[in-house]
Design an enzyme around this catalytic site. Structure first.
Site, mmCIF file in Angstrom:
data_model
loop_
_atom_site.group_PDB
_atom_site.id
_atom_site.type_symbol
_atom_site.label_atom_id
_atom_site.label_comp_id
_atom_site.label_asym_id
_atom_site.label_seq_id
_atom_site.Cartn_x
_atom_site.Cartn_y
_atom_site.Cartn_z
ATOM 1 N N ASP A 164 0.816 -1.226 0.000
ATOM 2 C CA ASP A 164 0.000 0.000 0.000
ATOM 3 C C ASP A 164 0.843 1.267 0.000
ATOM 4 O O ASP A 164 0.426 2.302 0.523
ATOM 5 C CB ASP A 164 -0.963 0.025 1.212
ATOM 6 C CG ASP A 164 -1.780 -1.238 1.297
ATOM 7 O OD1 ASP A 164 -2.254 -1.693 0.245
ATOM 8 O OD2 ASP A 164 -1.935 -1.777 2.406
ATOM 9 N N LYS A 174 2.368 2.042 -5.115
ATOM 10 C CA LYS A 174 3.124 1.550 -6.283
ATOM 11 C C LYS A 174 2.337 1.757 -7.578
ATOM 12 O O LYS A 174 2.903 2.067 -8.613
ATOM 13 C CB LYS A 174 3.442 0.053 -6.117
ATOM 14 C CG LYS A 174 4.382 -0.239 -4.968
ATOM 15 C CD LYS A 174 4.618 -1.716 -4.832
ATOM 16 C CE LYS A 174 3.402 -2.488 -4.367
ATOM 17 N NZ LYS A 174 2.909 -2.147 -3.029
ATOM 18 N N GLY A 232 -4.066 -4.554 -4.479
ATOM 19 C CA GLY A 232 -5.101 -3.584 -4.853
ATOM 20 C C GLY A 232 -4.397 -2.302 -5.245
ATOM 21 O O GLY A 232 -4.027 -1.513 -4.392
HETATM 22 P P1 IMP Z 1 -2.336 -12.843 1.785
HETATM 23 O O1 IMP Z 1 -1.383 -12.294 0.797
HETATM 24 O O2 IMP Z 1 -3.771 -12.637 1.399
HETATM 25 O O3 IMP Z 1 -2.034 -14.276 2.136
HETATM 26 O O4 IMP Z 1 -2.161 -12.017 3.157
HETATM 27 C C1 IMP Z 1 -0.959 -12.090 3.939
HETATM 28 C C2 IMP Z 1 -0.621 -10.741 4.561
HETATM 29 O O5 IMP Z 1 -0.277 -9.823 3.530
HETATM 30 C C3 IMP Z 1 -1.784 -10.092 5.308
HETATM 31 O O6 IMP Z 1 -1.264 -9.330 6.390
HETATM 32 C C4 IMP Z 1 -2.393 -9.138 4.301
HETATM 33 O O7 IMP Z 1 -3.079 -8.062 4.902
HETATM 34 C C5 IMP Z 1 -1.127 -8.667 3.604
HETATM 35 N N1 IMP Z 1 -1.348 -8.231 2.234
HETATM 36 C C6 IMP Z 1 -1.571 -8.997 1.147
HETATM 37 N N2 IMP Z 1 -1.716 -8.246 0.044
HETATM 38 C C7 IMP Z 1 -1.557 -6.965 0.438
HETATM 39 C C8 IMP Z 1 -1.550 -5.716 -0.261
HETATM 40 O O8 IMP Z 1 -1.701 -5.631 -1.488
HETATM 41 N N3 IMP Z 1 -1.345 -4.611 0.512
HETATM 42 C C9 IMP Z 1 -1.114 -4.676 1.844
HETATM 43 N N4 IMP Z 1 -1.114 -5.809 2.536
HETATM 44 C C10 IMP Z 1 -1.327 -6.951 1.832
#
Ligand code: IMP
Length: 428
Positions: free
Chosen positions: A17, A20, A44
């Protein structure tokens, strides 16, 4: 033969976040190809074009620049359902993407049962990671376990059926145990497979395509998702995502050699945020946390969850500079701090044993108990959103950026002062 085009990696240097998407969008102006190298629909990337806001989860942010080719590398886990929803939504909004999106034959397909397992496992876990629920961990587990299904498997329906059966057999018992609705899952599987042929129409050999473009003197951006502190190896394990978000992952995740990479730009927010579980050493007190969250609109682009906010942490960004081999830094959201009367930067951590250290510790549990050592600087208390030249920034804002540069060990090359494309200050 040496590459003649430039190949720049854009990597997040905090917990994701960092903005990028905005930096990729700005730099895409001067490139021909933008490729994602890891992650999936957990990302996102929010981009503002004119009055329009686009949130991209899987298709690289470069898609919003006419004519740019956008690729998804082998390091990506592809949720085909989500992918085509995003694809069709872009078309519906008038973005001409015909022939511009390519997917690696080597990409892993994220299946409906991965999403289901992610949520169920997280719900019952003793130590929660706070995942996005998009199936990322289970999909990469299958990849590493050599039972994943790749886009190339779509070429042969018989082999595909065998691969899926084998993969599903491994999870059926677990799904039943967790109470999965099998009928619903089967429906979702059918929908996924029905999209297979459409996906094959976009399949390409990403590594060779990028290498050929570089040989022909064309320029390439490799777009990272999440951030350094969420890297599977180098982040705050186990509170990480399941891929290599760092610059090294850009080579393995696209299929080019590391020597093809010419630049690594680290994106850092002017303060720190984190969503999901795990330590955030420079976290604000609750009042300031809420204040900055509102000022910065700090809510997850994928899940809508509120992000925790804190002061700029140079222990982390210095570590990110080393892990990624940064050649430059883009600082985003400087304008969010415009009204503060003072700003702080963490320069070191006081460890639970009293020792002060300047390195980011591997022991995530001790990271939860460190006390940041701060430098306090006067705020600039002036709006920066309309500034377009470095020399026009308030003196205190420049001093803050100079200190970030010094402590991060990499030169600041861009400063973003708002969400619009035009709100960017190039440096040097
Ligand atoms: P996962 O990637 O869904 O398995 O989540 C693992 C960790 O990465 C969690 O703490 C999520 O909140 C974080 N996370 C995954 N994708 C993002 C992102 O695009 N931005 C910020 N945090 C992320």
């Amino acid at each position: 033969m040496a590459s003649t085009g430039s190949c720049t990696v854009i990597v997040g240097c905090q917990w994701g976040d960092e903005g990028k998407g905005k930096i990729v969008d700005v730099l895409a102006e001067n490139v021909d190809i933008v490729a994602r190298y890891q992650g999936g629909a957990n990302a996102g990337h929010t981009v503002h074009v004119g009055d329009d806001e686009f949130v991209l989860h899987q298709i690289p942010s470069g898609i919003l620049h006419e004519g740019r080719r956008c690729l998804l590398g082998n390091g990506v886990v592809l949720d085909v359902h989500q992918f085509f929803q995003e694809y069709d939504a872009l078309v519906a909004r008038g973005i001409d993407i015909a022939g511009r999106v390519g997917v690696s034959y080597r990409s892993q397909m994220l299946m409906p049962y991965h999403r289901w397992l992610d949520r169920a496992v997280e719900d019952s876990a003793a130590v929660k990671i706070g995942t996005t629920g998009r199936g990322i961990g289970p999909a990469y587990e299958d990849k590493a376990g050599r039972r994943g299904v790749r886009v190339a498997d779509l070429l042969d329906p018989e082999r595909l059926a065998k691969r899926i059966d084998a993969a599903q057999d491994r999870v059926v018992a677990r799904l039943d145990e967790l109470g999965a609705d099998r009928a619903e899952l089967e429906r979702a599987m059918d929908e996924t497979l029905a999209l297979g042929e459409r996906l094959l129409g976009l399949a390409t050999d990403v590594g060779p395509e990028i290498s050929a473009a570089l040989r022909e003197g064309r320029n390439v951006l490799l777009e990272g998702a999440q951030g350094t502190a969420l890297d599977l190896d180098h982040g705050t394990y186990p509170f990480v995502t399941s891929s290599n978000t760092t610059a090294g992952g850009a080579a393995t995740g696209t299929g080019i050699g590391p020597t093809s990479i010419t630049d690594v730009i680290g994106v850092v927010k002017a303060y720190t945020t984190r969503v999901g579980e795990g330590p955030l050493p420079t976290g604000f007190d609750p009042e300031m946390d809420e204040h900055i969250r509102q000022l910065g609109g700090e809510f997850g682009a994928t899940t809508g969850r509120p992000r925790r906010c804190g002061w700029f942490d140079s222990v982390l960004t210095r570590y990110a500079s080393q892990v990624n081999g940064l050649t430059g830094v883009a600082v985003t959201k400087l304008d969010v701090l415009d009204t503060l009367h003072e700003v702080r930067i963490a320069t070191a951590y006081r460890m639970p044993n009293g020792k002060v250290r300047e390195f980011f510790p591997a022991d995530t549990w001790s990271l939860s108990h460190v006390e940041p050592v701060y430098e306090t600087m006067p705020g600039w208390q002036a709006p920066t959103g309309d500034v377009r030249r470095l020399e026009d920034l308030p003196k205190n804002a420049r001093a803050y950026l100079d200190r970030i540069e010094e402590l991060t060990h990499a030169p600041v090359r861009w400063i973003s002062v708002g969400s619009k494309r035009s709100q960017i200050i190039p440096v040097g």
